[in-house]
Write a protein that holds these residues in place. Structure first.
Motif, PDB file in Angstrom:
ATOM      1  N   GLY A 128      43.160  46.114  61.351  1.00 14.98           N
ATOM      2  CA  GLY A 128      44.098  45.603  62.333  1.00 14.98           C
ATOM      3  C   GLY A 128      43.483  45.388  63.697  1.00 14.98           C
ATOM      4  N   LYS A 129      42.543  46.256  64.094  1.00 17.79           N
ATOM      5  CA  LYS A 129      41.853  46.155  65.379  1.00 17.79           C
ATOM      6  C   LYS A 129      40.365  46.388  65.154  1.00 17.79           C
ATOM      7  CE  LYS A 129      45.688  45.866  67.880  1.00 17.79           C
ATOM      8  NZ  LYS A 129      46.040  44.663  68.678  1.00 17.79           N
ATOM      9  N   HIS A 130      39.528  45.645  65.867  1.00 12.11           N
ATOM     10  CA  HIS A 130      38.086  45.794  65.694  1.00 12.11           C
ATOM     11  C   HIS A 130      37.604  47.213  66.000  1.00 12.11           C
ATOM     12  CE1 HIS A 130      37.049  41.628  64.808  1.00 12.11           C
ATOM     13  NE2 HIS A 130      37.851  41.240  65.771  1.00 12.11           N
ATOM     14  N   LEU A 182      32.873  36.352  42.919  1.00 15.78           N
ATOM     15  CA  LEU A 182      33.134  36.187  44.349  1.00 15.78           C
ATOM     16  C   LEU A 182      34.205  37.174  44.780  1.00 15.78           C
ATOM     17  CD1 LEU A 182      32.977  34.592  47.065  1.00 15.78           C
ATOM     18  CD2 LEU A 182      34.751  33.075  46.119  1.00 15.78           C
ATOM     19  N   ASP A 183      33.953  37.886  45.890  1.00 14.02           N
ATOM     20  CA  ASP A 183      34.955  38.752  46.504  1.00 14.02           C
ATOM     21  C   ASP A 183      35.382  38.108  47.814  1.00 14.02           C
ATOM     22  OD1 ASP A 183      36.613  40.747  47.359  1.00 14.02           O
ATOM     23  OD2 ASP A 183      35.051  42.277  47.594  1.00 14.02           O
ATOM     24  N   VAL A 184      36.635  37.647  47.864  1.00 12.38           N
ATOM     25  CA  VAL A 184      37.178  36.986  49.051  1.00 12.38           C
ATOM     26  C   VAL A 184      37.793  38.045  49.961  1.00 12.38           C
ATOM     27  CG1 VAL A 184      38.793  35.267  49.914  1.00 12.38           C
ATOM     28  CG2 VAL A 184      37.646  34.901  47.714  1.00 12.38           C
ATOM     29  N   GLY A 185      37.272  38.134  51.182  1.00  7.84           N
ATOM     30  CA  GLY A 185      37.683  39.210  52.078  1.00  7.84           C
ATOM     31  C   GLY A 185      37.009  40.506  51.677  1.00  7.84           C
ATOM     32  N   CYS A 186      35.691  40.460  51.534  1.00  8.55           N
ATOM     33  CA  CYS A 186      34.955  41.575  50.922  1.00  8.55           C
ATOM     34  C   CYS A 186      34.840  42.790  51.825  1.00  8.55           C
ATOM     35  CB  CYS A 186      33.566  41.122  50.499  1.00  8.55           C
ATOM     36  SG  CYS A 186      32.475  40.646  51.872  1.00  8.55           S
ATOM     37  N   GLY A 187      35.162  42.665  53.121  1.00  5.00           N
ATOM     38  CA  GLY A 187      35.105  43.815  54.010  1.00  5.00           C
ATOM     39  C   GLY A 187      33.728  44.453  54.039  1.00  5.00           C
ATOM     40  N   THR A 188      33.691  45.767  53.882  1.00  4.58           N
ATOM     41  CA  THR A 188      32.414  46.491  53.935  1.00  4.58           C
ATOM     42  C   THR A 188      31.756  46.630  52.569  1.00  4.58           C
ATOM     43  OG1 THR A 188      33.470  48.667  53.731  1.00  4.58           O
ATOM     44  CG2 THR A 188      33.193  47.777  55.959  1.00  4.58           C
ATOM     45  N   GLY A 189      32.225  45.875  51.585  1.00  2.63           N
ATOM     46  CA  GLY A 189      31.508  45.771  50.320  1.00  2.63           C
ATOM     47  C   GLY A 189      31.826  46.808  49.263  1.00  2.63           C
ATOM     48  N   ASN A 190      32.936  47.539  49.419  1.00  2.37           N
ATOM     49  CA  ASN A 190      33.242  48.583  48.429  1.00  2.37           C
ATOM     50  C   ASN A 190      33.481  48.022  47.030  1.00  2.37           C
ATOM     51  OD1 ASN A 190      33.175  50.992  50.096  1.00  2.37           O
ATOM     52  ND2 ASN A 190      35.003  50.192  51.105  1.00  2.37           N
ATOM     53  N   LEU A 191      34.233  46.934  46.942  1.00  4.58           N
ATOM     54  CA  LEU A 191      34.510  46.349  45.623  1.00  4.58           C
ATOM     55  C   LEU A 191      33.258  45.695  45.043  1.00  4.58           C
ATOM     56  CD1 LEU A 191      36.381  45.621  43.333  1.00  4.58           C
ATOM     57  CD2 LEU A 191      37.369  43.809  44.746  1.00  4.58           C
ATOM     58  N   LEU A 192      32.452  45.061  45.871  1.00  7.34           N
ATOM     59  CA  LEU A 192      31.190  44.502  45.389  1.00  7.34           C
ATOM     60  C   LEU A 192      30.273  45.602  44.862  1.00  7.34           C
ATOM     61  CD1 LEU A 192      30.391  41.862  48.162  1.00  7.34           C
ATOM     62  CD2 LEU A 192      30.939  41.378  45.772  1.00  7.34           C
ATOM     63  N   THR A 196      28.773  37.624  45.153  1.00  8.23           N
ATOM     64  CA  THR A 196      28.914  36.964  46.448  1.00  8.23           C
ATOM     65  C   THR A 196      30.137  37.533  47.154  1.00  8.23           C
ATOM     66  OG1 THR A 196      27.938  34.906  45.618  1.00  8.23           O
ATOM     67  CG2 THR A 196      29.253  34.747  47.619  1.00  8.23           C
ATOM     68  N   GLY A 197      30.002  37.782  48.448  1.00 10.83           N
ATOM     69  CA  GLY A 197      31.131  38.232  49.248  1.00 10.83           C
ATOM     70  C   GLY A 197      31.325  37.342  50.454  1.00 10.83           C
ATOM     71  N   VAL A 198      32.601  37.117  50.809  1.00  8.20           N
ATOM     72  CA  VAL A 198      32.958  36.316  51.982  1.00  8.20           C
ATOM     73  C   VAL A 198      33.910  37.105  52.855  1.00  8.20           C
ATOM     74  CG1 VAL A 198      34.195  34.253  52.757  1.00  8.20           C
ATOM     75  CG2 VAL A 198      32.648  34.093  50.823  1.00  8.20           C
ATOM     76  N   ASP A 199      33.652  37.102  54.153  1.00  6.85           N
ATOM     77  CA  ASP A 199      34.547  37.766  55.107  1.00  6.85           C
ATOM     78  C   ASP A 199      34.337  37.124  56.473  1.00  6.85           C
ATOM     79  OD1 ASP A 199      36.185  40.617  54.950  1.00  6.85           O
ATOM     80  OD2 ASP A 199      35.539  40.121  56.991  1.00  6.85           O
ATOM     81  N   PRO A 200      35.388  37.030  57.294  1.00  2.00           N
ATOM     82  CA  PRO A 200      35.214  36.436  58.621  1.00  2.00           C
ATOM     83  C   PRO A 200      34.602  37.375  59.649  1.00  2.00           C
ATOM     84  CG  PRO A 200      37.504  37.035  58.301  1.00  2.00           C
ATOM     85  CD  PRO A 200      36.811  37.279  56.987  1.00  2.00           C
ATOM     86  N   ASP A 201      34.515  38.667  59.327  1.00  2.00           N
ATOM     87  CA  ASP A 201      34.117  39.690  60.294  1.00  2.00           C
ATOM     88  C   ASP A 201      32.642  40.043  60.116  1.00  2.00           C
ATOM     89  OD1 ASP A 201      33.747  42.055  61.794  1.00  2.00           O
ATOM     90  OD2 ASP A 201      35.851  42.605  61.553  1.00  2.00           O
ATOM     91  N   LEU A 202      31.821  39.657  61.070  1.00  2.00           N
ATOM     92  CA  LEU A 202      30.379  39.908  60.976  1.00  2.00           C
ATOM     93  C   LEU A 202      30.050  41.397  60.951  1.00  2.00           C
ATOM     94  CD1 LEU A 202      28.963  37.159  63.356  1.00  2.00           C
ATOM     95  CD2 LEU A 202      28.612  37.322  60.890  1.00  2.00           C
ATOM     96  N   LYS A 203      30.837  42.213  61.656  1.00  2.00           N
ATOM     97  CA  LYS A 203      30.575  43.652  61.647  1.00  2.00           C
ATOM     98  C   LYS A 203      30.841  44.247  60.270  1.00  2.00           C
ATOM     99  CE  LYS A 203      31.370  44.422  66.572  1.00  2.00           C
ATOM    100  NZ  LYS A 203      32.174  45.117  67.604  1.00  2.00           N
ATOM    101  N   MET A 204      31.888  43.780  59.621  1.00  2.00           N
ATOM    102  CA  MET A 204      32.159  44.206  58.247  1.00  2.00           C
ATOM    103  C   MET A 204      31.004  43.811  57.332  1.00  2.00           C
ATOM    104  SD  MET A 204      35.220  45.623  57.476  1.00  2.00           S
ATOM    105  CE  MET A 204      36.951  45.687  57.925  1.00  2.00           C
TER     106      MET A 204
END
Length: 206
Positions: free
Chosen positions: A16-18, A53-63, A76-84
C-alpha cells in the motif's frame, strides 16, 4: 533486470505504501501465504520446459516456490516496483534460481502473443481498478498459448455494503476471468492465518 516500460502508470505498491516494503516478507510469513503459493504451483501442472510468467511478482516468493519445485521451467516475473524487483533478484539468486525480471504493468505485458504456458498472479488483482482488471486479463489471455493456464489468487471480500469492493465479492473474480475468454474451475477457498480468505482461480484458455 530488463527494460523499463516507456509508458508510466500509477500503481499501488504491494503493502500500500512504499515505506512499508520492509514489512512485506513478515506479512508473507505470518499470513500463511506460502501454503497458498505451494498449492498454486501444484495445480498449475507445470512441466519441464514450460514458460511461466508471474504478473505482479513482488519480491519473488511465488517464483521461488515455482523454481524450487520445477527447476527446468523458464521463469519470468513482471512488477512495476523496482524495489520489489531488486529484492526478488537477490532472493532468487540466493536460492540458486534464474528468472527474467522485468519492470512492467499488468495491463500492457511486453511479450508476444502465445508466449507462455502458465501465468500466475497472486494477491495483485484487487490493486487494480475495474477497467485495469479487464485489461490485465485480456493481456494474460493474449500471452498464453492455446493450451495455457492462468492460476490466480486474490483476497475474497465479503462486505456487500461497500461499492468499491464489489469486484472482489463472492464469485465476481471468477466471472470476470470467464468473461475474458477462459474456462474457470470452481474457486478454491483457503483461509490465511491472518488477513482473511483467499480464492484460487484456475482458468484454461478456450
Amino acid at each position: 533486470m530488463a527494460e523499463i516500460s516507456s509508458q508510466e502508470r500509477d500503481y499501488l505498491p504491494g503493502m500500500g505504501k512504499h515505506y512499508l516494503l520492509p514489512l512485506y516478507e513478515m506479512v508473507h510469513r505470518v499470513s500463511g501465504l506460502g501454503a497458498v503459493h505451494q498449492e498454486m504451483v501444484v495445480v498449475a501442472g507445470i512441466r519441464d520446459g514450460h514458460r511461466v510468467l508471474d504478473v505482479g511478482c513482488g519480491t519473488g516468493n511465488l517464483l521461488r516456490s515455482t523454481g524450487k519445485r520445477h527447476p527446468h521451467a523458464e521463469l519470468t516475473g513482471v512488477d512495476p516496483d523496482l524495489k520489489m524487483l531488486a529484492r526478488a533478484e537477490r532472493k532468487l539468486r540466493r536460492a540458486g534460481l534464474t528468472a527474467r525480471l522485468d519492470r512492467g504493468f499488468a495491463q500492457e505485458l511486453a511479450f508476444p502473443d502465445a508466449s507462455f504456458d502458465r501465468v500466475f498472479s497472486s494477491l495483485m488483482l484487487h490493486h487494480l481498478d475495474t477497467s485495469s482488471k479487464d485489461e490485465m486479463l485480456a493481456e494474460v489471455r493474449r500471452v498464453l498459448r492455446p493450451d495455457g493456464l492462468l492460476v490466480l489468487a486474490d483476497a475474497v471480500l465479503h462486505d456487500h455494503g461497500r461499492e468499491h469492493l464489489k469486484d472482489n465479492v463472492g464469485d465476481a473474480v471468477a466471472k470476470r476471468i470467464a468473461a475474458a475468454g477462459f474456462t474457470v474451475e470452481p474457486t478454491r477457498l483457503r483461509k490465511l492465518r491472518m488477513f482473511g480468505e483467499v480464492g484460487i482461480e484456475v482458468a484454461r484458455v478456450h
